[in-house]
Design a protein around this motif. Structure first.
Motif, PDB file in Angstrom:
ATOM      1  N   GLY A 154      11.472  25.157 -29.504  1.00 41.66           N
ATOM      2  CA  GLY A 154      12.776  25.320 -30.137  1.00 41.66           C
ATOM      3  C   GLY A 154      12.724  25.917 -31.527  1.00 41.66           C
ATOM      4  O   GLY A 154      13.597  25.674 -32.348  1.00 41.66           O
ATOM      5  N   ARG A 155      11.692  26.719 -31.810  1.00 43.44           N
ATOM      6  CA  ARG A 155      11.591  27.293 -33.146  1.00 43.44           C
ATOM      7  C   ARG A 155      11.777  28.809 -33.133  1.00 43.44           C
ATOM      8  O   ARG A 155      11.196  29.525 -33.955  1.00 43.44           O
ATOM      9  CB  ARG A 155      10.253  26.943 -33.772  1.00 43.44           C
ATOM     10  CG  ARG A 155       9.969  25.457 -33.814  1.00 43.44           C
ATOM     11  CD  ARG A 155       8.676  25.152 -34.522  1.00 43.44           C
ATOM     12  NE  ARG A 155       8.728  25.570 -35.907  1.00 43.44           N
ATOM     13  CZ  ARG A 155       9.317  24.892 -36.866  1.00 43.44           C
ATOM     14  NH1 ARG A 155       9.911  23.766 -36.589  1.00 43.44           N
ATOM     15  NH2 ARG A 155       9.313  25.321 -38.093  1.00 43.44           N
ATOM     16  N   GLY A 156      12.595  29.292 -32.221  1.00 42.19           N
ATOM     17  CA  GLY A 156      12.790  30.734 -32.092  1.00 42.19           C
ATOM     18  C   GLY A 156      13.266  31.391 -33.374  1.00 42.19           C
ATOM     19  O   GLY A 156      12.854  32.491 -33.713  1.00 42.19           O
ATOM     20  N   LEU A 158      17.533  18.785 -40.600  1.00 42.24           N
ATOM     21  CA  LEU A 158      16.328  19.372 -40.029  1.00 42.24           C
ATOM     22  C   LEU A 158      16.685  20.544 -39.122  1.00 42.24           C
ATOM     23  O   LEU A 158      17.748  20.552 -38.499  1.00 42.24           O
ATOM     24  CB  LEU A 158      15.559  18.332 -39.215  1.00 42.24           C
ATOM     25  CG  LEU A 158      15.058  17.097 -39.960  1.00 42.24           C
ATOM     26  CD1 LEU A 158      14.311  16.180 -39.006  1.00 42.24           C
ATOM     27  CD2 LEU A 158      14.167  17.476 -41.124  1.00 42.24           C
ATOM     28  N   CYS A 159      15.757  21.507 -39.041  1.00 37.46           N
ATOM     29  CA  CYS A 159      15.945  22.599 -38.107  1.00 37.46           C
ATOM     30  C   CYS A 159      15.778  22.052 -36.688  1.00 37.46           C
ATOM     31  O   CYS A 159      15.283  20.942 -36.502  1.00 37.46           O
ATOM     32  CB  CYS A 159      14.936  23.714 -38.375  1.00 37.46           C
ATOM     33  SG  CYS A 159      13.246  23.291 -37.958  1.00 37.46           S
ATOM     34  N   TYR A 160      16.119  22.846 -35.711  1.00 36.29           N
ATOM     35  CA  TYR A 160      16.093  22.367 -34.338  1.00 36.29           C
ATOM     36  C   TYR A 160      14.684  21.918 -33.922  1.00 36.29           C
ATOM     37  O   TYR A 160      14.514  20.861 -33.319  1.00 36.29           O
ATOM     38  CB  TYR A 160      16.613  23.453 -33.395  1.00 36.29           C
ATOM     39  CG  TYR A 160      16.741  22.988 -31.975  1.00 36.29           C
ATOM     40  CD1 TYR A 160      17.663  21.990 -31.646  1.00 36.29           C
ATOM     41  CD2 TYR A 160      15.941  23.512 -30.974  1.00 36.29           C
ATOM     42  CE1 TYR A 160      17.776  21.534 -30.344  1.00 36.29           C
ATOM     43  CE2 TYR A 160      16.051  23.066 -29.668  1.00 36.29           C
ATOM     44  CZ  TYR A 160      16.965  22.082 -29.355  1.00 36.29           C
ATOM     45  OH  TYR A 160      17.071  21.634 -28.070  1.00 36.29           O
ATOM     46  N   GLY A 161      13.673  22.714 -34.291  1.00 33.55           N
ATOM     47  CA  GLY A 161      12.297  22.381 -33.929  1.00 33.55           C
ATOM     48  C   GLY A 161      11.855  21.055 -34.523  1.00 33.55           C
ATOM     49  O   GLY A 161      11.220  20.230 -33.862  1.00 33.55           O
ATOM     50  N   CYS A 162      12.207  20.830 -35.792  1.00 31.21           N
ATOM     51  CA  CYS A 162      11.819  19.584 -36.447  1.00 31.21           C
ATOM     52  C   CYS A 162      12.633  18.407 -35.911  1.00 31.21           C
ATOM     53  O   CYS A 162      12.146  17.281 -35.865  1.00 31.21           O
ATOM     54  CB  CYS A 162      11.984  19.700 -37.960  1.00 31.21           C
ATOM     55  SG  CYS A 162      10.789  20.832 -38.708  1.00 31.21           S
ATOM     56  N   GLN A 163      13.858  18.672 -35.511  1.00 32.87           N
ATOM     57  CA  GLN A 163      14.664  17.609 -34.896  1.00 32.87           C
ATOM     58  C   GLN A 163      13.966  17.053 -33.668  1.00 32.87           C
ATOM     59  O   GLN A 163      13.960  15.847 -33.436  1.00 32.87           O
ATOM     60  CB  GLN A 163      16.033  18.148 -34.482  1.00 32.87           C
ATOM     61  CG  GLN A 163      16.991  18.333 -35.638  1.00 32.87           C
ATOM     62  CD  GLN A 163      18.368  18.766 -35.163  1.00 32.87           C
ATOM     63  OE1 GLN A 163      18.606  18.930 -33.976  1.00 32.87           O
ATOM     64  NE2 GLN A 163      19.271  18.927 -36.111  1.00 32.87           N
ATOM     65  N   ASP A 200      17.760  25.242 -46.126  1.00 36.59           N
ATOM     66  CA  ASP A 200      16.441  25.138 -45.513  1.00 36.59           C
ATOM     67  C   ASP A 200      16.257  23.760 -44.892  1.00 36.59           C
ATOM     68  O   ASP A 200      16.854  22.778 -45.312  1.00 36.59           O
ATOM     69  CB  ASP A 200      15.346  25.363 -46.569  1.00 36.59           C
ATOM     70  CG  ASP A 200      15.297  26.809 -47.018  1.00 36.59           C
ATOM     71  OD1 ASP A 200      15.827  27.663 -46.278  1.00 36.59           O
ATOM     72  OD2 ASP A 200      14.749  27.069 -48.092  1.00 36.59           O
ATOM     73  N   CYS A 201      15.385  23.732 -43.892  1.00 40.88           N
ATOM     74  CA  CYS A 201      15.046  22.473 -43.235  1.00 40.88           C
ATOM     75  C   CYS A 201      14.304  21.571 -44.228  1.00 40.88           C
ATOM     76  O   CYS A 201      13.457  22.031 -44.978  1.00 40.88           O
ATOM     77  CB  CYS A 201      14.167  22.773 -42.030  1.00 40.88           C
ATOM     78  SG  CYS A 201      13.384  21.350 -41.300  1.00 40.88           S
ATOM     79  N   ALA A 202      14.612  20.280 -44.214  1.00 41.08           N
ATOM     80  CA  ALA A 202      14.006  19.371 -45.178  1.00 41.08           C
ATOM     81  C   ALA A 202      12.538  19.088 -44.864  1.00 41.08           C
ATOM     82  O   ALA A 202      11.786  18.655 -45.723  1.00 41.08           O
ATOM     83  CB  ALA A 202      14.784  18.055 -45.231  1.00 41.08           C
ATOM     84  N   LEU A 203      12.116  19.347 -43.636  1.00 37.70           N
ATOM     85  CA  LEU A 203      10.726  19.064 -43.277  1.00 37.70           C
ATOM     86  C   LEU A 203       9.844  20.314 -43.357  1.00 37.70           C
ATOM     87  O   LEU A 203       8.830  20.313 -44.025  1.00 37.70           O
ATOM     88  CB  LEU A 203      10.655  18.431 -41.879  1.00 37.70           C
ATOM     89  CG  LEU A 203       9.280  18.099 -41.294  1.00 37.70           C
ATOM     90  CD1 LEU A 203       8.424  17.300 -42.262  1.00 37.70           C
ATOM     91  CD2 LEU A 203       9.417  17.334 -39.989  1.00 37.70           C
ATOM     92  N   CYS A 204      10.250  21.399 -42.696  1.00 39.15           N
ATOM     93  CA  CYS A 204       9.365  22.572 -42.662  1.00 39.15           C
ATOM     94  C   CYS A 204       9.771  23.632 -43.682  1.00 39.15           C
ATOM     95  O   CYS A 204       9.063  24.606 -43.868  1.00 39.15           O
ATOM     96  CB  CYS A 204       9.315  23.174 -41.264  1.00 39.15           C
ATOM     97  SG  CYS A 204      10.823  23.990 -40.748  1.00 39.15           S
ATOM     98  N   ARG A 205      10.896  23.457 -44.324  1.00 37.73           N
ATOM     99  CA  ARG A 205      11.366  24.356 -45.387  1.00 37.73           C
ATOM    100  C   ARG A 205      11.684  25.766 -44.900  1.00 37.73           C
ATOM    101  O   ARG A 205      11.770  26.700 -45.688  1.00 37.73           O
ATOM    102  CB  ARG A 205      10.368  24.425 -46.543  1.00 37.73           C
ATOM    103  CG  ARG A 205      10.155  23.073 -47.198  1.00 37.73           C
ATOM    104  CD  ARG A 205       9.287  23.206 -48.431  1.00 37.73           C
ATOM    105  NE  ARG A 205       8.864  21.912 -48.942  1.00 37.73           N
ATOM    106  CZ  ARG A 205       9.618  21.118 -49.677  1.00 37.73           C
ATOM    107  NH1 ARG A 205      10.824  21.486 -49.991  1.00 37.73           N
ATOM    108  NH2 ARG A 205       9.174  19.954 -50.093  1.00 37.73           N
TER     109      ARG A 205
HETATM  110 ZN   LIG Z   1      12.147  22.373 -39.732  1.00 33.02          ZN
END
Ligand SMILES: [Zn+2]
Ligand SMILES: [Zn+2]
Lengths: 520, 100
Positions: A271-273, A474-479, A370-375
Motif C-alpha cells: 500500500g505504498r504506491g 499515518l500514510c496508508y502503508g504505515c497504517q 507528511d506521515c508521522a511515522l515515515c515522513r
Molecule cells: Zn508513513
C-alpha cells in the motif's frame, strides 16, 4: 520519442547481442576475452552484454558508483559524509568505495570526508553480531559511530549516537607517508571536526527503558511484514537523527538496484504506491535542507555488488535479520525478493526494468502533510469518494455495530476532505473540556491534547494518542503496519509527539474556523 | 577428483557455517570419472548440506539469487550445468539473498 521505448529497444538489441556473445563464448576453444580490453580472459557476465575481466569490471563498477554520486550535483567539496553501515555486503562495498575513493591522493580523489554509522539492532535482531560489525567498521580507517536502535524510541531531541573509535590519526599519517602537504588526510580531518559533537552519550538507564519499550512494540507488531516495515522505518529515522546530531548533512545508503526493485514492488503490495518515487530516488529529501540521503549504489545490482566484494576481497557479515533463513511466506518483502530473483534468473532485465519504471512513477496531486511515522507525504487525504475512504467507511460500519455508529456530517465537510465517522463512547466520559468538537468525542472523552491551548483541562501533559488519532496521521502503508499491532502503547515518541502537535493544531484551526477566510 | 568448494554471502549457513570445504568426488561407476556441475549440485546437497535443501537448490540448479563461480569465472560463461569439472577447480557459491 519516449525514452522508455528507446530504452527497451536498446535492451532488446543488447540482449540479442549477449545471446550471440554467450554462444560464441561457449563454442570457442580458447578462453573468452574481456569485451572491454580484449586482452584478459573474461570472468564475469553482467546484465546483458557485459563480459568483463576482473580489472575492467572493478574499474567499471567504481566508475558507475562515482558517476551516480556525481549525478546528484548536490555534493559540496570535502564535506563530511556518513555511510550507513550494517556490515552486510552492500554497505561494506559502499564503505570500501567511499573510503578508498577519499584516500586517493591524485586528482581522482573522492572529495568527501567519510565516516561510518552502524546501527546496533540487537534489541530486536538478537542474531546481529554487533562486535563483528564493529570490528569490520574499524578496518576502514575512518571515524565510526554507533547508534542503538532503541534510542529512536526516545524524545526527538535526545542524543542517539556515539563515537566508537578515534585512533586513526597516527595510523593514517604513517601509511600515507606524509606525501600530501596541502591537504590533511581526510579521515584525520573528519575525526577532529565531529568528535566533539559526538561526545554526548545517550544515558544508559534510559536506553534500557527504551530497549524494553522497543521490544514490546516489536512483539505487538502482528506479522513478519509489519516487523520488517517497522524495522525499516525506525532504522531510517534513527540514521537521520544520528546524522543531524553529528551535524553531518550527507547520509549514504547502500541500497542496490535489486534491493530497490524488491522494495518498490513490496511497497506497492504493502500500500505504498504513492511513495514509489521517493523510495527509489537517488536523493531522498524528506528531511529538508539539513539532511541529504543518497543511494549511490542504486544503479548496481546485488550480483555486481557480491562479485565486487568477492574480487576485491571485501569482508562482510552475511545478512542477518528477522527474516534470515525464513521461508518466502514469512513476509511480503521475502516473498517479493523470491519472486523478483526468480524472474531475474530467466529474464535478466527484470530488476533494471522494475527499477527504472519505479524512478518514473510519481504521485498525482499535492500532498501537503507528511506521515508521522515515515515522513513521506500523507496519501490518505484523497477525495471523499476515493477507494480508500470506501474501505475505511465499511470498516468503520462493520466494526462499530448499529448502536454506536453515527456518521459525522460536520467533519466530512472540513477542508481536509476526510470523511470521518464518529464512534460514540458508551455512556459517560463525554468531553471533559466541554466543547462540542467531534474530536473530543472521538478520542473517548479525553481532552484535545494539551499544550496550553484554550481548553484548560487538567490533562495537558503528553497524553498518548488513541489508535484512531494515530492512524489519521499515518500514510496508508504505515497504517497497515500499525493496524496489525495488538496495542499501540509503545509507539515511539517521535510519532506521538508529531500526532499531538498536529491534532492540537487542527483543533485550534477548527475553533477559529468561522473567522478564517478561505481561498477557494 | 578433488575440488575446493566455498560458500559465502550467507550460503555457508546451510553448510554448517563452514566457508571452505575440500571435497573428494568419488568415481562414478563404469569407469566414468567425468563430473559436471549438474552432478556436483545434488552431490553437495546430499553430502555436504546440513539443512534446508530448498534454500540451496531449486529444480536441478541453484536457487535464484545464488551466484556460482568456477575458478573465479561466472559459470554462465562456462555453460552452467554442463561445465565439466577439472581436478582442483575452485567452485564458489555466493548468496545474494537478503535473508539468506
Ligand atoms: Zn508513513
Ligand atoms: Zn578487461
Amino acid at each position: 520519442m519516449c525514452s522508455i521505448e528507446e530504452g527497451d529497444l536498446a535492451d532488446l538489441r543488447a540482449r540479442e547481442e549477449a545471446q550471440h556473445l554467450k554462444a560464441q563464448a561457449l563454442s570457442d576453444t580458447g578462453p573468452t576475452l574481456c569485451q572491454k580490453c580484449r586482452s584478459a580472459p573474461a570472468v564475469l557476465l553482467l546484465r546483458v552484454n557485459d563480459i568483463y575481466c576482473r580489472d575492467c569490471f572493478v574499474a567499471a563498477f567504481t566508475h558507475k558508483f562515482r558517476s551516480t554520486l556525481g549525478k546528484s550535483r548536490l555534493l559540496r567539496p570535502d564535506e563530511p559524509a556518513l555511510v550507513a553501515f550494517s556490515g552486510g555486503v552492500a554497505s561494506s562495498v559502499l564503505a570500501r568505495l567511499v573510503s578508498d575513493g577519499a584516500s586517493q591522493t591524485d586528482s581522482k580523489r573522492l572529495r568527501l570526508r567519510p565516516g561510518l554509522l552502524m546501527v546496533d539492532e540487537s534489541a530486536v535482531v538478537p542474531e546481529q553480531d554487533v562486535k563483528e560489525v564493529e570490528r569490520l567498521a574499524g578496518t576502514y580507517r575512518v571515524p565510526v559511530y554507533r547508534a542503538k536502535l532503541e534510542a529512536v524510541m526516545g524524545d526527538s531531541g535526545a542524543p542517539v549516537v556515539e563515537r566508537v573509535n578515534c585512533k586513526l590519526k597516527e595510523e593514517s599519517t604513517g601509511d600515507d607517508g606524509g606525501t600530501e602537504s596541502s591537504q590533511a588526510p581526510p579521515e584525520a580531518a573528519s575525526c577532529d571536526s565531529v568528535s566533539s559533537e559526538a561526545a554526548v552519550l545517550p544515558d544508559e538507564a534510559r536506553l534500557a527503558e527504551l530497549r524494553a519499550q522497543l521490544q514490546q512494540l516489536w512483539s505487538a507488531a502482528g506479522s513478519g511484514t509489519a516487523r520488517e516495515q517497522l524495522l525499516e522505518r525506525l532504522r531510517s529515522e534513527l540514521l537521520a537523527r544520528a546524522a543531524l546530531q553529528l551535524g553531518i548533512r550527507l547520509l549514504l545508503l547502500a541500497d542496490t538496484e535489486t534491493r530497490l526493485a524488491v522494495s518498490l514492488l513490496s511497497g506497492l503490495a504493502g500500500g505504498r504506491g504513492a511513495h514509489a518515487h521517493q523510495q527509489t530516488a537517488l536523493a531522498d529529501r524528506r528531511h529538508g535542507e539539513r539532511l541529504l540521503v543518497l543511494r549511490p549504489l542504486r544503479e548496481l545490482s546485488s550480483k555486481q555488488v557480491a562479485l565486487f566484494a568477492h574480487h576485491c576481497r571485501v569482508q562482510y557479515v552475511p545478512g542477518v535479520g528477522p527474516d534470515t533463513m525464513a521461508p518466502a511466506s514469512a513476509s511480503i518483502g521475502r516473498a517479493t525478493e523470491e519472486f523478483v530473483l526468480g524472474l531475474q534468473a530467466s529474464f535478466p532485465a527484470t530488476v533494471s526494468t522494475v527499477y527504472r519504471t519505479g524512478t518514473k512513477l510519481s504521485a498525482v496531486g499535492a500532498m501537503t502533510e507528511d506521515c508521522a511515522l515515515c515522513r513521506l507525504p500523507l496519501d490518505t487525504s484523497g477525495g471523499a469518494a476515493s477507494a480508500l475512504q470506501a474501505t475505511r467507511f465499511s470498516q468503520m460500519v462493520s466494526s462499530s455495530g448499529p448502536d454506536r455508529f453515527q456518521y459525522d456530517q460536520h467533519s466530512a465537510d472540513t477542508a481536509a476532505g476526510h470523511s470521518r465517522a464518529t464512534v460514540l463512547p458508551p455512556a459517560a466520559g463525554n468531553g471533559s473540556c466541554g466543547t462540542d468538537t467531534p474530536r473530543c468525542v472521538e478520542s473517548g472523552g479525553a481532552c484535545c491534547g494539551g499544550g496550553g491551548e484554550r481548553c484548560g483541562s487538567a490533562q495537558t501533559v503528553s497524553r498518548k494518542p488513541s489508535r484512531e488519532e494515530l492512524l489519521e496521521r499515518l500514510c496508508y502503508g504505515c497504517q497497515l503496519v500499525v493496524k496489525d499491532m495488538k496495542e499501540v502503547d509503545n509507539i515511539p515518541s517521535f510519532v506521538t509527539e508529531e500526532v499531538a502537535v498536529r491534532t492540537r493544531r487542527e483543533n485550534m484551526r477548527k475553533e477559529i474556523q468561522d473567522f478564517l477566510i478561505e481561498d477557494s | 577428483m578433488q575440488l575446493t568448494v566455498e560458500f559465502s554471502g550467507g550460503a555457508e549457513l546451510l553448510f554448517g557455517n563452514v566457508k571452505q570445504h575440500r571435497v573428494t568426488l568419488p568415481d562414478r561407476g563404469d569407469g566414468d570419472s567425468v563430473w559436471t556441475m549438474e552432478g556436483l549440485l545434488p552431490w553437495l546437497r546430499d553430502n555436504l548440506l546440513k539443512e534446508r535443501p530448498e534454500l540451496f537448490m531449486q529444480g536441478d540448479t541453484v536457487r535464484p539469487g545464488i551466484l556460482v563461480l568456477v575458478n573465479d569465472a561466472d559459470w554462465e560463461l562456462l555453460g552452467q550445468l554442463s561445465y565439466k569439472l577439472q581436478p582442483d577447480d575452485t567452485v564458489v557459491f555466493i548468496s545474494t539473498l537478503h535473508g539468506g
